[in-house]
Scaffold this motif. Structure first.
Motif, PDB file in Angstrom:
ATOM      1  N   ARG A  56      68.840  32.007  -1.320  1.00  0.00           N
ATOM      2  CA  ARG A  56      67.490  31.968  -1.898  1.00  0.00           C
ATOM      3  C   ARG A  56      67.366  30.842  -2.924  1.00  0.00           C
ATOM      4  NH1 ARG A  56      64.667  34.396  -6.203  1.00  0.00           N
ATOM      5  NH2 ARG A  56      62.587  35.049  -5.615  1.00  0.00           N
ATOM      6  N   ARG A  71      64.702  28.060  -1.458  1.00  0.00           N
ATOM      7  CA  ARG A  71      63.348  28.500  -1.773  1.00  0.00           C
ATOM      8  C   ARG A  71      62.636  27.512  -2.687  1.00  0.00           C
ATOM      9  NH1 ARG A  71      61.364  34.207  -3.884  1.00  0.00           N
ATOM     10  NH2 ARG A  71      59.191  33.826  -3.514  1.00  0.00           N
ATOM     11  N   THR A 104      59.099  26.927  -5.023  1.00  0.00           N
ATOM     12  CA  THR A 104      57.990  27.591  -5.688  1.00  0.00           C
ATOM     13  C   THR A 104      56.923  26.539  -5.942  1.00  0.00           C
ATOM     14  OG1 THR A 104      59.643  28.979  -6.766  1.00  0.00           O
ATOM     15  CG2 THR A 104      57.427  29.102  -7.638  1.00  0.00           C
ATOM     16  N   TYR A 149      64.819  42.353  -9.260  1.00  0.00           N
ATOM     17  CA  TYR A 149      63.841  41.292  -9.030  1.00  0.00           C
ATOM     18  C   TYR A 149      62.650  41.483  -9.957  1.00  0.00           C
ATOM     19  CZ  TYR A 149      60.542  38.194  -6.719  1.00  0.00           C
ATOM     20  OH  TYR A 149      59.641  37.193  -6.462  1.00  0.00           O
ATOM     21  N   ALA A 199      58.984  40.108 -10.076  1.00  0.00           N
ATOM     22  CA  ALA A 199      58.006  39.371  -9.274  1.00  0.00           C
ATOM     23  C   ALA A 199      57.176  38.420 -10.131  1.00  0.00           C
ATOM     24  CB  ALA A 199      57.090  40.361  -8.543  1.00  0.00           C
ATOM     25  N   ASP A 232      59.436  35.594 -10.826  1.00  0.00           N
ATOM     26  CA  ASP A 232      60.159  35.170  -9.633  1.00  0.00           C
ATOM     27  C   ASP A 232      61.653  34.962  -9.950  1.00  0.00           C
ATOM     28  OD1 ASP A 232      60.518  34.567  -6.953  1.00  0.00           O
ATOM     29  OD2 ASP A 232      60.177  32.424  -7.274  1.00  0.00           O
TER      30      ASP A 232
END
Length: 183
Positions: free
Chosen positions: A87, A91, A93, A176, A178, A181
């Motif tokens: 990740r 990943r 953003t 996690y 959210a 993030d």
């Protein structure tokens, strides 16, 4: 080794890890004497350099305790670590590209952080300098106590949830947030 043991006891005394009480209090509240303790001495410096670390450990386990899951704190499986690494490496953003930060935290003297909620008593080592007929009533958990690992897991989990993290459904050791993030 003596210096490392003095350092450990000094740390514990300064943090108030235990309160000195008469041994009779252990017999009165638990029906038995204080739990014995022992030193675990490890050379963290390797073969070339002596860097001795000492931990005072309660001897709360007996041979019959094998196979009990409640004596250990859970650790994330390798697959969870792989997922976090993948990740972070792949990943993107909004407004940010490239590799994300990975931070691994090792809590120093982790088991000494949760409060000890039970009536337990320990013999104090010679280095503690307590008088005769005295023992320790732990205010915080000590390595080697049955509830120490689970208490540490509960402490850090509660703190993370308090900060807005959610525990993983399939892996409760992964959290996690959210809003930020952050996994």
């Amino acid at each position: 080794m003596k210096a490392a043991r003095r350092e450990e006891v000094g740390y514990m005394v300064n943090r108030g890890i235990w309160s000195e009480v008469p041994i009779g209090e252990s017999w009165k509240k638990t029906g038995k004497g204080p739990v014995s303790v022992r030193w675990v001495d490890v050379n963290k410096g390797g073969e070339g350099a002596m860097e001795v670390r000492c931990r005072l450990v309660a001897r709360d386990f007996k041979g019959k305790d094998r196979g009990r899951d409640d004596l250990f704190a859970a650790t994330p499986p390798l697959e969870a670590k792989r997922m976090l690494l993948s990740r972070a490496a792949t990943r993107e953003t909004v407004g940010q590209t490239g590799l994300k930060k990975l931070v691994f935290i090792d809590a120093k003297k982790a088991h000494l952080n949760p409060r000890c909620e039970q009536d337990v008593f320990i013999e104090l080592p010679e280095e503690a300098g307590c008088g005769p007929g005295m023992c320790g009533k732990p205010n915080y958990c000590l390595y080697g106590f049955r509830p120490a690992a689970a208490a540490w897991e509960k402490l850090y989990s509660d703190k993370l949830v308090e900060c807005g993290f959610e525990r993983g459904l399939n892996c409760a050791e992964v959290f996690y947030n959210a809003e930020k993030d952050i996994a």
